[in-house]
Design a protein around this motif. Structure first.
Motif, mmCIF file in Angstrom:
data_model
loop_
_atom_site.group_PDB
_atom_site.id
_atom_site.type_symbol
_atom_site.label_atom_id
_atom_site.label_comp_id
_atom_site.label_asym_id
_atom_site.label_seq_id
_atom_site.Cartn_x
_atom_site.Cartn_y
_atom_site.Cartn_z
ATOM 1 N N HIS A 128 1.465 -2.972 3.521
ATOM 2 C CA HIS A 128 2.135 -2.441 2.332
ATOM 3 C C HIS A 128 1.144 -1.725 1.420
ATOM 4 O O HIS A 128 1.495 -0.746 0.765
ATOM 5 N N ALA A 129 -0.060 -2.207 1.372
ATOM 6 C CA ALA A 129 -1.054 -1.640 0.457
ATOM 7 C C ALA A 129 -1.477 -0.235 0.868
ATOM 8 O O ALA A 129 -1.687 0.624 0.003
ATOM 9 N N LEU A 130 -1.593 0.018 2.159
ATOM 10 C CA LEU A 130 -2.058 1.325 2.614
ATOM 11 C C LEU A 130 -1.145 2.467 2.168
ATOM 12 O O LEU A 130 -1.622 3.411 1.528
ATOM 13 N N PRO A 131 0.168 2.434 2.451
ATOM 14 C CA PRO A 131 0.997 3.556 1.995
ATOM 15 C C PRO A 131 1.109 3.647 0.475
ATOM 16 O O PRO A 131 1.191 4.749 -0.075
ATOM 17 N N ILE A 132 1.082 2.510 -0.202
ATOM 18 C CA ILE A 132 1.157 2.536 -1.664
ATOM 19 C C ILE A 132 -0.101 3.193 -2.232
ATOM 20 O O ILE A 132 -0.032 4.044 -3.120
#
Length: 86
Positions: free
Chosen positions: A5-9
């Motif tokens: 989740h952190a990567l695309p955000i």
């Protein structure tokens, strides 16, 4: 899972803040997006990530295909043919 989740955000916020910092956000039809004068930034911020995903998926599917093909060839020696030989 939290990293997935952190990567695309982080990518989304990174490109958004970079666009704000470079002052390239302009009206583009009914939305605000990178103005037409900054085509290279459009290519980098949007299409670069899309093409990277397309290439990643193509390579992943090719690797999986050849792995399954190798497994099928190994299992061919165990197959039984029910066709009558003439």
């Amino acid at each position: 899972e939290k990293y997935l989740h952190a990567l695309p955000i982080c990518l989304g916020f990174g490109t958004a803040f970079a666009s704000l910092g470079l002052d390239i956000l302009k009206p583009a039809g009914f939305i605000c997006w990178i103005g037409g004068d900054y085509g290279i930034y459009r290519l980098f911020f949007m299409y670069n990530f899309a093409w990277a995903m397309i290439i990643f998926l193509a390579i992943s599917m090719t690797i999986i295909y050849f792995h399954v093909l190798k497994q099928e060839k190994k299992l061919d020696k165990y197959s039984v043919s029910f066709a009558k030989k003439k």
